[in-house]
Design an enzyme around this catalytic site. Structure first.
Site, PDB file in Angstrom:
ATOM      1  N   ASN A  60       0.947  -1.209  -0.004  1.00  0.00           N
ATOM      2  CA  ASN A  60      -0.251  -0.062   0.093  1.00  0.00           C
ATOM      3  C   ASN A  60       0.868   1.393   0.054  1.00  0.00           C
ATOM      4  O   ASN A  60       1.687   1.413   0.813  1.00  0.00           O
ATOM      5  CB  ASN A  60      -0.909   0.014   1.252  1.00  0.00           C
ATOM      6  CG  ASN A  60      -1.572   1.289   1.559  1.00  0.00           C
ATOM      7  OD1 ASN A  60      -1.767   2.032   0.632  1.00  0.00           O
ATOM      8  ND2 ASN A  60      -2.043   1.336   2.862  1.00  0.00           N
ATOM      9  N   LYS A  83      -0.056   4.309   0.056  1.00  0.00           N
ATOM     10  CA  LYS A  83      -0.651   5.225   0.621  1.00  0.00           C
ATOM     11  C   LYS A  83      -0.494   6.391   0.114  1.00  0.00           C
ATOM     12  O   LYS A  83      -0.608   6.497  -1.171  1.00  0.00           O
ATOM     13  CB  LYS A  83       0.076   5.447   2.451  1.00  0.00           C
ATOM     14  CG  LYS A  83       0.074   4.074   3.119  1.00  0.00           C
ATOM     15  CD  LYS A  83       0.547   4.241   4.476  1.00  0.00           C
ATOM     16  CE  LYS A  83       0.451   2.769   5.142  1.00  0.00           C
ATOM     17  NZ  LYS A  83       0.715   2.863   6.467  1.00  0.00           N
ATOM     18  N   HIS A 108      -8.725   0.676   5.499  1.00  0.00           N
ATOM     19  CA  HIS A 108      -7.396   0.475   6.184  1.00  0.00           C
ATOM     20  C   HIS A 108      -7.655   1.445   7.456  1.00  0.00           C
ATOM     21  O   HIS A 108      -8.434   2.203   7.623  1.00  0.00           O
ATOM     22  CB  HIS A 108      -6.290   1.327   5.256  1.00  0.00           C
ATOM     23  CG  HIS A 108      -5.231   1.436   5.715  1.00  0.00           C
ATOM     24  ND1 HIS A 108      -4.580   2.341   6.622  1.00  0.00           N
ATOM     25  CD2 HIS A 108      -4.073   0.306   5.712  1.00  0.00           C
ATOM     26  CE1 HIS A 108      -3.429   1.881   6.987  1.00  0.00           C
ATOM     27  NE2 HIS A 108      -2.846   0.689   6.164  1.00  0.00           N
ATOM     28  N   GLU A 153      -6.122   4.033   8.777  1.00  0.00           N
ATOM     29  CA  GLU A 153      -5.790   5.222   8.541  1.00  0.00           C
ATOM     30  C   GLU A 153      -7.144   5.957   8.014  1.00  0.00           C
ATOM     31  O   GLU A 153      -7.509   6.824   8.393  1.00  0.00           O
ATOM     32  CB  GLU A 153      -4.537   5.683   7.869  1.00  0.00           C
ATOM     33  CG  GLU A 153      -3.230   5.310   8.375  1.00  0.00           C
ATOM     34  CD  GLU A 153      -2.140   4.751   7.157  1.00  0.00           C
ATOM     35  OE1 GLU A 153      -2.691   5.150   6.185  1.00  0.00           O
ATOM     36  OE2 GLU A 153      -1.338   4.151   7.868  1.00  0.00           O
ATOM     37  N   GLU A 175      -4.247  -6.138  10.159  1.00  0.00           N
ATOM     38  CA  GLU A 175      -3.441  -5.150  10.522  1.00  0.00           C
ATOM     39  C   GLU A 175      -3.790  -4.525  11.852  1.00  0.00           C
ATOM     40  O   GLU A 175      -4.327  -3.560  11.933  1.00  0.00           O
ATOM     41  CB  GLU A 175      -3.415  -4.181   9.497  1.00  0.00           C
ATOM     42  CG  GLU A 175      -3.060  -4.412   8.042  1.00  0.00           C
ATOM     43  CD  GLU A 175      -2.640  -3.312   7.122  1.00  0.00           C
ATOM     44  OE1 GLU A 175      -1.715  -3.406   6.837  1.00  0.00           O
ATOM     45  OE2 GLU A 175      -3.269  -2.512   6.866  1.00  0.00           O
ATOM     46  N   GLY A 199       2.721   1.733  10.669  1.00  0.00           N
ATOM     47  CA  GLY A 199       3.529   2.945  10.448  1.00  0.00           C
ATOM     48  C   GLY A 199       4.810   3.150  11.467  1.00  0.00           C
ATOM     49  O   GLY A 199       5.107   2.488  12.363  1.00  0.00           O
ATOM     50  N   SER A 259       4.371  -2.799  10.280  1.00  0.00           N
ATOM     51  CA  SER A 259       5.641  -2.826  10.365  1.00  0.00           C
ATOM     52  C   SER A 259       6.500  -4.360   9.951  1.00  0.00           C
ATOM     53  O   SER A 259       7.471  -4.622  10.477  1.00  0.00           O
ATOM     54  CB  SER A 259       5.955  -2.566  11.847  1.00  0.00           C
ATOM     55  OG  SER A 259       5.731  -1.352  12.311  1.00  0.00           O
TER      56      SER A 259
HETATM   57  P1  13P Z   1       3.851  -0.285   7.588  1.00  0.00           P
HETATM   58  O1  13P Z   1       4.368  -1.352   6.767  1.00  0.00           O
HETATM   59  O2  13P Z   1       4.514   0.864   6.912  1.00  0.00           O
HETATM   60  O3  13P Z   1       3.774  -0.386   8.868  1.00  0.00           O
HETATM   61  O4  13P Z   1       2.349  -0.127   6.873  1.00  0.00           O
HETATM   62  C1  13P Z   1       1.494  -1.166   6.840  1.00  0.00           C
HETATM   63  C2  13P Z   1       0.288  -0.778   6.182  1.00  0.00           C
HETATM   64  O5  13P Z   1      -0.504   0.078   6.572  1.00  0.00           O
HETATM   65  C3  13P Z   1      -0.370  -1.557   4.920  1.00  0.00           C
HETATM   66  O6  13P Z   1      -1.616  -1.199   4.846  1.00  0.00           O
END
Ligand code: 13P
Length: 257
Positions: free
Chosen positions: A9, A11, A95, A97, A167, A173, A213
């Site tokens: 992703n 983002k 997601h 976020e 997740e 993040g 992560s």
């Molecule tokens: P990170 O791997 O940067 O923690 O992000 C994971 C994520 O949000 C995938 O959608």
């Protein structure tokens, strides 16, 4: 042949030009990878049309969100038909976020899952417990609720086309904490149990990906879980110099298993 899904992703990162460069390189890397490794990328909307042409057809292209209606007075939204027109294969839904900053909720996500399936796009449904849930020892309950609402009235035959991304919100993040592999395996086993409860035998075949992560140091440990069917990666996949070694490790892991 059982596939594992490995994807990223992006983002709100990468211009169209940066995306093109990434795809050219990823196409090259993907060419000699084990066919059981199903790669996918999820860029921002603005890059989708260009990257559809750039990306090898063996790699799936996804969008980061969509509305559930096909058209209407929804300023700033993108519809399922608009994504279908571009040739998007997969839509990421829910997601953390989006849940945190844009008030996405399970009831609306259920409409989006139905809409994606209706257009023959793969919904990649993201679920995860918050830190408070984990601290109160209600992670499993939280995951059950999200799954049961988001997948309401999805038939078993539709469900086989759904991907789940687990997740944990606290693991995602730059401020996230890496989740221990045994914890991840336990949560995936729980998700599997709920999917079987909802969809019978088909629930055994639904792919459950892990994200939060993920990096070169933990990727293979996560994949060792019997109910971990892939990885969903942010930061460690945005730069192919970091992502390629992870893909090579996964390739080796597949050869040995
Ligand atoms: P990170 O791997 O940067 O923690 O992000 C994971 C994520 O949000 C995938 O959608």
């Amino acid at each position: 042949m059982k596939k594992i899904f490995i994807g990223t992703n992006w983002k709100m990162h990468k211009t169209i030009k940066e995306g093109q460069e990434y795809c050219r390189e990823l196409n090259r890397i993907a060419r000699d990878k084990d066919e059981r490794m199903q790669l996918f990328i999820i860029p921002p909307y603005t890059s989708l049309t260009t990257l559809r042409d750039e990306l090898d057809s063996s790699i799936l292209l996804g969008a980061q969100n969509m509305h559930w209606e096909d058209e209407g007075p929804f300023t700033g939204e993108i519809s399922p038909s608009m994504l279908k027109e571009i040739g998007v294969d997969l839509v990421e839904l829910g997601h953390s976020e989006r849940r945190q900053y844009y008030n996405e909720n399970d009831i609306d996500l259920n409409k989006k899952v139905h809409a994606a399936l209706g257009k023959e796009m793969i919904p990649l449904l993201c679920i995860g417990e918050k830190l408070e849930d984990k601290e109160m020892s209600i992670s499993e309950e939280s995951l059950s609720i999200q799954l049961k609402i988001c997948l309401k009235n999805i038939s078993s035959s539709q469900a086989k086309n759904v991907l789940i991304a687990y997740e944990p919100v606290w693991a995602i993040g730059a401020g996230g904490t890496e989740a221990p592999a045994d914890y991840v395996h336990k949560m995936h086993d729980h998700i599997r149990k709920v999917l079987v409860e909802l969809f019978g035998d088909i629930g055994q075949d639904i792919k459950i990906l892990f994200g939060g992560s993920v990096n070169r140091g933990n990727a293979i440990d996560y994949l060792k879980g019997s109910n971990v069917n892939g990885l969903f990666i942010g930061r460690s996949a945005w730069d192919l110099e970091k992502f390629e070694p992870i893909l090579n490790d996964i390739e080796q892991f597949l050869q040995l298993n």
